[in-house]
Design an enzyme around this catalytic site. Sequence first.
Site, short mmCIF file in Angstrom:
data_model
loop_
_atom_site.label_atom_id
_atom_site.label_comp_id
_atom_site.label_asym_id
_atom_site.label_seq_id
_atom_site.Cartn_x
_atom_site.Cartn_y
_atom_site.Cartn_z
N LYS A 1 44.16 35.26 44.27
CA LYS A 1 43.64 34.66 43.04
C LYS A 1 44.52 33.46 42.74
O LYS A 1 45.44 33.53 41.92
CB LYS A 1 43.72 35.68 41.90
CG LYS A 1 42.39 36.28 41.52
CD LYS A 1 42.52 37.27 40.38
CE LYS A 1 42.04 36.72 39.07
NZ LYS A 1 40.61 36.43 38.96
N1 PPE Z 1 35.55 37.25 41.74
C1 PPE Z 1 36.24 36.23 41.19
C2 PPE Z 1 36.14 34.88 41.81
C3 PPE Z 1 37.01 36.46 40.06
O1 PPE Z 1 37.68 35.45 39.51
C4 PPE Z 1 37.05 37.75 39.50
C5 PPE Z 1 37.84 38.01 38.26
C6 PPE Z 1 36.32 38.80 40.11
C7 PPE Z 1 35.60 38.49 41.25
C8 PPE Z 1 36.37 40.20 39.62
O2 PPE Z 1 37.64 40.75 39.86
P1 PPE Z 1 38.24 41.93 38.96
O3 PPE Z 1 38.57 41.34 37.64
O4 PPE Z 1 39.42 42.39 39.72
O5 PPE Z 1 37.19 42.96 38.84
N2 PPE Z 1 37.81 36.95 37.34
C9 PPE Z 1 38.79 36.88 36.28
C10 PPE Z 1 38.85 35.51 35.66
C11 PPE Z 1 37.79 35.13 34.68
C12 PPE Z 1 38.13 33.85 33.98
O6 PPE Z 1 37.25 33.29 33.34
O7 PPE Z 1 39.26 33.40 34.01
C13 PPE Z 1 38.61 37.99 35.26
O8 PPE Z 1 37.54 38.60 35.18
O9 PPE Z 1 39.57 38.28 34.56
#
Ligand code: PPE
Length: 307
Positions: A159
Amino acid sequence: MPIEESKVIWMDGKLVPWHEANVHVLTHGLHYGSGVFEGIRAYKTPQGSAVFRLRDHVDRLYASAHIFLMEIPYPKETIAEAIRAVVRENDLEECYIRPIVFMGYGEMGLNPLACKSSVAVAAWPWGTYLGEEGMAKGIRLKVSSWVRHNPNSLPPAAKGTGMYMNSSLAKVEAVKAGYDEAILLSPQGYVSECTGENLFVVRKGRVITPPTSAGALEGITQSSVVALAADLGYTVEADNLLRSDLYTADEIFLCGTAAEVTPATSVDDRVVGDGKPGSFTKAIQQGYFAAVHGQSDKHRDWLDYVG
Ligand code: PPE
């Protein structure tokens, strides 16, 4: 929506007032996107506030840093405690938590390792990411003209802050075109994920989520959904999906820490199922909200009480 300010932010080892958590304009991470971050939520439970899957988020933060050869100069337990502390010290019952590790001020140029890393953890109240109405009635998706980065250009397992320019391009395109959220395809043309959420598709009795090899982040909510689906007797398959599989899906939903579990009711104006959140989606939503709020005996180990 503007950020709802809280009182303190944990920065490089101590809690500082919200408006004093600042950086120099020549901070490396600001210029080159050299940082890694997490998004975590804490929820109200009958036993007090609890951080959802804290260990998993801390582990992923360290894994992201490891991929970029960035050093986090603290043991994992210190960061875990900083996360609990920002919830506790800001008197937040429910909030979003943003840990970030970024390369600091010191040198310019593309090699970030010449700079020292900084670590900050902030927390603030953040409501439904894709809107209350979207959560209840479902959102409209658009397949983006922007392609998810190739895993050999930017590793989806990390990330990384700079990586999100790709998601921003797709999000802006979708919103300007009147949709709620974008779906990115991989360079090979398979469905990858949304700009900040993983995708699930129910089609012909199968529950499918795109694999990491299609460029999707290894989502923590995604893995929670896999466990919740198992509770309902379904085995989720990690499999490649074509754009047309989205058009002929019976149900589609998105999941992520910020977005939680949000139904989608159309893709590129093709109505999904009967245009309403489906029964599987609703069951997963219910299971998810029960788990995060400490109402599920089975998944109590996902909660880390703030104390
Ligand atoms: N894909 C991406 C690209 C992503 O950024 C997230 C989280 C997910 C999948 C889901 O991952 P998880 O949170 O582990 O279930 N995105 C984060 C950032 C959002 C933002 O606007 O900043 C979040 O959901 O916290």
